[in-house]
Enzyme design. Structure first.
Site, PDB file in Angstrom:
ATOM      1  N   CYS A 141       0.550  -1.226  -0.130  1.00  0.00           N
ATOM      2  CA  CYS A 141       0.223   0.238   0.253  1.00  0.00           C
ATOM      3  C   CYS A 141       0.770   0.974   0.311  1.00  0.00           C
ATOM      4  O   CYS A 141       0.314   2.302   0.021  1.00  0.00           O
ATOM      5  CB  CYS A 141      -0.547  -0.389   1.508  1.00  0.00           C
ATOM      6  SG  CYS A 141      -0.449  -0.044   2.704  1.00  0.00           S
ATOM      7  N   CYS A 161      13.455   0.341  11.801  1.00  0.00           N
ATOM      8  CA  CYS A 161      12.858   1.365  13.419  1.00  0.00           C
ATOM      9  C   CYS A 161      11.723   1.542  12.517  1.00  0.00           C
ATOM     10  O   CYS A 161      11.399   2.373  12.287  1.00  0.00           O
ATOM     11  CB  CYS A 161      13.567   2.376  13.649  1.00  0.00           C
ATOM     12  SG  CYS A 161      13.485   2.726  15.464  1.00  0.00           S
TER      13      CYS A 161
END
Length: 166
Positions: free
Chosen positions: A133, A153
């Site tokens: 997406c 992260c």
């Protein structure tokens, strides 16, 4: 003098960084608009589906405050998925405590994420997004543990957790 992420956070600059990143994205335009991803929704549909905080992270590349995600304390076996489209992204077996305040992983699942350059803070970083997406997940750094040496992260607001087999 450019500050690195840890110096900026230590100096209390997170709010300023978020504003800077948002302003930089508005000036530069949304990079995803130039790319095509298999899973697409209108902006209004994304807003309804995600809510304001997850929308800001996934669709406008904001960063959640460090230490704010309940996923930091998620240690059960399972899979971390994209909150936008439910694509499996990371196995719980690759999650570790990086001490940064964001959920961190040393490797994504195969064909789960994409990367692109990010200079929104005035220096080069690698942005990580969902392959399906295009949702912004976080950033990739070269200070992670073995075996990859990578630290993915991630913003907890960009992820969902599905308990089960890792």
């Amino acid at each position: 003098m450019a500050m690195d992420r840890r110096q900026m956070l230590g100096a209390g600059g997170l709010a300023l960084a978020a504003v800077s990143i948002g302003a930089g994205r508005l000036l530069a335009g949304d990079a995803r608009a130039e790319e095509t991803f298999p899973y697409r929704l209108s902006d209004a549909e994304w807003r309804r589906r995600l809510g304001p905080d997850a929308y800001a992270v996934l669709r406008r590349e904001a960063t959640e405050p460090p230490g704010s995600s309940p996923l930091l304390k998620e240690h059960r076996p399972g899979t971390f998925t994209c909150r936008g489209c439910a694509l499996p992204l990371f196995s719980s077996r690759t999650k570790y405590n990086s001490g940064t305040g964001w959920p961190s992983f040393w490797r994504p699942l195969p064909d789960a994420v994409g990367t692109r350059g990010d200079r929104s803070l005035g220096y080069a970083r690698t942005e990580v997004h969902c392959r399906r997406c295009g949702g912004h997940l976080g950033h990739l750094f070269d200070d992670g543990p073995r075996p990859t040496g990578k630290r993915y992260c991630m913003n907890g607001l960009a992820l969902a957790f599905v308990p089960g087999k890792a």
